[in-house]
Design a protein around this motif. Structure first.
Motif, mmCIF file in Angstrom:
data_model
loop_
_atom_site.group_PDB
_atom_site.id
_atom_site.type_symbol
_atom_site.label_atom_id
_atom_site.label_comp_id
_atom_site.label_asym_id
_atom_site.label_seq_id
_atom_site.Cartn_x
_atom_site.Cartn_y
_atom_site.Cartn_z
ATOM 1 N N ARG A 1 2.847 5.049 4.462
ATOM 2 C CA ARG A 1 1.667 5.512 3.732
ATOM 3 C C ARG A 1 0.392 4.901 4.325
ATOM 4 O O ARG A 1 -0.628 5.569 4.474
ATOM 5 C CB ARG A 1 1.845 5.127 2.271
ATOM 6 C CG ARG A 1 0.784 5.624 1.333
ATOM 7 C CD ARG A 1 0.824 7.124 1.173
ATOM 8 N NE ARG A 1 -0.410 7.585 0.560
ATOM 9 C CZ ARG A 1 -0.593 7.727 -0.737
ATOM 10 N NH1 ARG A 1 0.394 7.501 -1.562
ATOM 11 N NH2 ARG A 1 -1.754 8.119 -1.212
ATOM 12 N N TRP A 2 0.479 3.608 4.679
ATOM 13 C CA TRP A 2 -0.702 2.953 5.254
ATOM 14 C C TRP A 2 -0.959 3.416 6.680
ATOM 15 O O TRP A 2 -2.098 3.472 7.128
ATOM 16 C CB TRP A 2 -0.551 1.435 5.210
ATOM 17 C CG TRP A 2 -0.856 0.843 3.874
ATOM 18 C CD1 TRP A 2 0.024 0.277 2.997
ATOM 19 C CD2 TRP A 2 -2.140 0.773 3.226
ATOM 20 N NE1 TRP A 2 -0.619 -0.141 1.861
ATOM 21 C CE2 TRP A 2 -1.955 0.138 1.971
ATOM 22 C CE3 TRP A 2 -3.430 1.169 3.587
ATOM 23 C CZ2 TRP A 2 -3.001 -0.096 1.079
ATOM 24 C CZ3 TRP A 2 -4.468 0.930 2.695
ATOM 25 C CH2 TRP A 2 -4.251 0.308 1.463
ATOM 26 N N LEU B 1 -2.746 -5.593 -4.480
ATOM 27 C CA LEU B 1 -2.619 -4.131 -4.412
ATOM 28 C C LEU B 1 -1.167 -3.698 -4.634
ATOM 29 O O LEU B 1 -0.903 -2.638 -5.181
ATOM 30 C CB LEU B 1 -3.046 -3.609 -3.035
ATOM 31 C CG LEU B 1 -4.520 -3.642 -2.660
ATOM 32 C CD1 LEU B 1 -4.696 -3.130 -1.246
ATOM 33 C CD2 LEU B 1 -5.338 -2.802 -3.631
ATOM 34 N N HIS C 1 -8.543 -1.333 -1.214
ATOM 35 C CA HIS C 1 -7.751 -0.243 -0.638
ATOM 36 C C HIS C 1 -8.578 0.533 0.390
ATOM 37 O O HIS C 1 -8.143 0.758 1.521
ATOM 38 C CB HIS C 1 -7.293 0.693 -1.768
ATOM 39 C CG HIS C 1 -6.271 1.686 -1.343
ATOM 40 N ND1 HIS C 1 -4.948 1.594 -1.695
ATOM 41 C CD2 HIS C 1 -6.371 2.799 -0.582
ATOM 42 C CE1 HIS C 1 -4.281 2.598 -1.176
ATOM 43 N NE2 HIS C 1 -5.124 3.349 -0.494
ATOM 44 N N TYR D 1 8.260 3.264 2.766
ATOM 45 C CA TYR D 1 7.254 4.233 2.332
ATOM 46 C C TYR D 1 5.865 3.620 2.347
ATOM 47 O O TYR D 1 4.897 4.237 2.784
ATOM 48 C CB TYR D 1 7.586 4.780 0.936
ATOM 49 C CG TYR D 1 6.556 5.778 0.484
ATOM 50 C CD1 TYR D 1 6.570 7.080 0.983
ATOM 51 C CD2 TYR D 1 5.526 5.420 -0.386
ATOM 52 C CE1 TYR D 1 5.596 7.999 0.612
ATOM 53 C CE2 TYR D 1 4.558 6.329 -0.757
ATOM 54 C CZ TYR D 1 4.598 7.618 -0.263
ATOM 55 O OH TYR D 1 3.626 8.522 -0.626
ATOM 56 N N ASN D 2 5.770 2.369 1.875
ATOM 57 C CA ASN D 2 4.464 1.708 1.846
ATOM 58 C C ASN D 2 3.857 1.621 3.250
ATOM 59 O O ASN D 2 2.685 1.950 3.449
ATOM 60 C CB ASN D 2 4.605 0.312 1.243
ATOM 61 C CG ASN D 2 3.273 -0.400 1.115
ATOM 62 O OD1 ASN D 2 2.345 0.096 0.495
ATOM 63 N ND2 ASN D 2 3.167 -1.561 1.749
ATOM 64 N N ARG E 1 2.689 -2.487 -3.429
ATOM 65 C CA ARG E 1 3.067 -1.365 -2.568
ATOM 66 C C ARG E 1 2.631 -0.054 -3.196
ATOM 67 O O ARG E 1 2.578 0.059 -4.418
ATOM 68 C CB ARG E 1 4.572 -1.327 -2.394
ATOM 69 C CG ARG E 1 5.083 -2.376 -1.439
ATOM 70 C CD ARG E 1 6.592 -2.270 -1.367
ATOM 71 N NE ARG E 1 7.121 -3.234 -0.430
ATOM 72 C CZ ARG E 1 8.252 -3.898 -0.628
ATOM 73 N NH1 ARG E 1 8.946 -3.706 -1.729
ATOM 74 N NH2 ARG E 1 8.679 -4.743 0.272
ATOM 75 N N GLN E 2 2.411 0.928 -2.348
ATOM 76 C CA GLN E 2 2.131 2.256 -2.872
ATOM 77 C C GLN E 2 3.473 2.840 -3.324
ATOM 78 O O GLN E 2 4.463 2.756 -2.613
ATOM 79 C CB GLN E 2 1.469 3.110 -1.798
ATOM 80 C CG GLN E 2 0.281 2.376 -1.167
ATOM 81 C CD GLN E 2 -0.714 3.288 -0.487
ATOM 82 O OE1 GLN E 2 -1.141 4.274 -1.047
ATOM 83 N NE2 GLN E 2 -1.055 2.956 0.743
ATOM 84 N N ARG F 1 -1.885 7.332 6.171
ATOM 85 C CA ARG F 1 -2.944 7.513 5.182
ATOM 86 C C ARG F 1 -2.872 8.890 4.528
ATOM 87 O O ARG F 1 -3.893 9.483 4.178
ATOM 88 C CB ARG F 1 -4.337 7.315 5.824
ATOM 89 C CG ARG F 1 -4.597 5.866 6.207
ATOM 90 C CD ARG F 1 -5.915 5.682 6.882
ATOM 91 N NE ARG F 1 -5.892 6.214 8.234
ATOM 92 C CZ ARG F 1 -6.869 6.059 9.111
ATOM 93 N NH1 ARG F 1 -7.962 5.425 8.777
ATOM 94 N NH2 ARG F 1 -6.762 6.558 10.321
ATOM 95 N N GLU G 1 -8.102 0.889 4.440
ATOM 96 C CA GLU G 1 -7.937 2.206 5.066
ATOM 97 C C GLU G 1 -8.889 2.414 6.237
ATOM 98 O O GLU G 1 -8.582 3.136 7.168
ATOM 99 C CB GLU G 1 -8.159 3.320 4.026
ATOM 100 C CG GLU G 1 -6.964 3.523 3.120
ATOM 101 C CD GLU G 1 -6.829 4.956 2.659
ATOM 102 O OE1 GLU G 1 -7.874 5.574 2.377
ATOM 103 O OE2 GLU G 1 -5.687 5.439 2.582
ATOM 104 N N SER H 1 -9.416 12.253 0.402
ATOM 105 C CA SER H 1 -9.159 10.999 -0.287
ATOM 106 C C SER H 1 -10.277 10.748 -1.292
ATOM 107 O O SER H 1 -11.445 11.032 -1.017
ATOM 108 C CB SER H 1 -9.070 9.863 0.723
ATOM 109 O OG SER H 1 -10.200 9.877 1.557
ATOM 110 N N PRO I 1 -0.076 11.069 1.777
ATOM 111 C CA PRO I 1 1.196 10.972 1.055
ATOM 112 C C PRO I 1 2.303 11.864 1.619
ATOM 113 O O PRO I 1 3.444 11.420 1.766
ATOM 114 C CB PRO I 1 0.843 11.386 -0.381
ATOM 115 C CG PRO I 1 -0.540 11.874 -0.364
ATOM 116 C CD PRO I 1 -1.197 11.427 0.901
#
Lengths: 177, 245
Positions: free
Chosen positions: A23-24, B53, A112, A19-20, B55-56, A27, A116, A99, A29
């Motif tokens: 997500r990156w 940071l 962060h 997921y991480n 993980r999200q 960008r 991004e 965002s 969710p």
């Protein structure tokens, strides 16, 4: 042990990493959630063909591809939008960009936001190295590029990040390019 | 070792990617070179900040949803990759087009065949996106396209304002009967709504099959069946929106 049990024991615990990364890359969710769901199902269907020791690079490669497929599908679909946008006006076009602005008083939101803003290739390489702690070889597997490219991307990602985070820092050789 | 040589190896050193010999050479240089030592300290500080940071966080419910989707899905043997299944559905569609295949409709309630048909038709439609269909975001262009192709007139509504834009339409065969198929988008998901005169297919087939959700209802003498890999809540919401149109 059945294949499903093995998958649940070896691969499902990698969900936070999956997921991480998604997500990156996306960008977004909801896009990340969709891509991860898609990727885990693909991984399960392909699990019979996986014979390595560590499924993490294998899974992250599938996640990355799922994100890119989703993006391409999204691109194709965005091609259909303009007629619709003409109807709803230009305000609708910026809907996706919601965002939150970075809070300059806090370090984490600044970092962060700076990550991004990195280009896709630099961003994913940095995350795979710093957050997921993959080796250069593993990153090369996941992102499907030679190791030399991994090294130069990582170097450029760090140089840009240092530049963005600390304007007073002495420019590195990479940043001078 | 010169500073230039050391700088070339410094990031690999920091990332633990150097062999023992190179490690020793870099460390020897760092002993006597304050500038390179500062550069290494700066690399370490940056890595620490990024690592800080974490993980999200994974959204609630995602793990449960994936576990249940996996539980319903059987691993596909490695020689049966998605493209092979797509080729099979191309063939099935070609045969359908030639009228060579008569799908046998099952009227019994608990028989899974109708749901299977719905999911197969949905997947086939996505595999053949530009085949025998009309593409438009405008319901007024899609509705007339069905005239003359079907013995009934499906209601065609756009739900773009609710985040479900209408993308295309086609005529399909479900359980052996012609049906209008409308494709809606939701992010990168697709929803196919099959519309046919009520009574031409089996009764309620709400449920889940191979990771696809199915919602069905009847209105104005027509039967509606929505199929998608979208999660159940959003599909239910979509069905509710469409019913009120």
């Amino acid at each position: 042990m059945g294949r499903r049990e093995e998958f649940e024991r070896k691969v499902l615990p990698l969900l936070p990493a999956a997921y991480n990364l998604a997500r990156w890359i996306t960008r977004h969710p909801q896009d990340a959630e969709d891509a991860v769901q898609d990727a885990l199902l693909r991984a399960f269907r392909a699990f019979d063909g996986f014979h390595g020791d560590d499924p993490k690079p294998w899974l992250l490669m599938i996640v990355r591809n799922a994100c890119r497929t989703a993006f391409r599908r999204g691109e194709r679909w965005r091609n259909v939008i303009p007629l619709d946008l003409a109807f709803r006006g230009p305000a609708a076009a910026s809907e996706a960009d919601n965002s939150p602005p970075p809070d300059s008083r806090l370090d984490a939101p600044r970092i962060h936001a700076a990550i991004e803003r990195l280009p896709d290739g630099l961003r994913e390489t940095l995350i795979l190295r710093e957050i997921e702690e993959l080796s250069y070889t593993e990153i090369a597997t996941v992102t499907e590029v030679p190791i030399g490219t991994v090294m130069s991307r990582l170097s450029r990602a760090r140089a840009r990040l240092r530049e963005a985070l600390d304007e007073n820092a002495a420019p590195t050789r990479e940043a001078e390019r | 070792m010169t500073c230039d040589d050391a700088r070339d190896l410094l990031e690999a050193y920091h990332d633990g990617e150097l062999g023992a010999e190179d490690c020793a050479r870099v460390e020897a240089h760092l002993q006597g070179c304050a500038a390179c030592a500062r550069e290494l300290a700066s690399l370490r500080a940056l890595s620490d900040r990024v690592r800080g940071l974490g993980r999200q966080p994974v959204p609630d419910g995602l793990a449960t949803r994936i576990t249940s989707l996996v539980a319903q899905s059987a691993p596909v043997p490695t020689n049966q990759r998605p493209w092979a299944r797509m080729a099979a559905s191309h063939l099935a569609a070609a045969l359908l087009g030639a009228g060579a295949v008569a799908l046998v409709a099952s009227a019994t309630l608990r028989d899974p065949a109708p749901m299977n048909d719905l999911v197969t038709a949905h997947v086939r439609g996505l595999a053949l996106e530009d085949f025998g269909s009309v593409r438009s975001g405008n319901p007024h262009a899609i509705k007339p396209w069905f005239a003359g192709k079907l013995a009934f007139s499906p209601r065609v509504s756009d739900l773009a304002d609710d985040g479900f834009p209408l993308l295309s339409g086609r005529v399909d065969y479900v359980a052996g009967k012609p049906a209008a198929a409308l494709i809606y988008g939701r992010r990168q998901h697709r929803i196919t709504v099959f519309i046919a005169p009520a009574g031409s297919t089996a009764a309620a087939v709400n449920g889940q099959l191979q990771g696809y959700n199915v919602e069905s209802w009847q209105a104005d003498g027509l039967r509606y069946e929505a199929v998608s890999d979208l999660n159940r809540d959003e599909l239910t919401n979509f069905a509710a929106l469409l019913r009120t149109r």
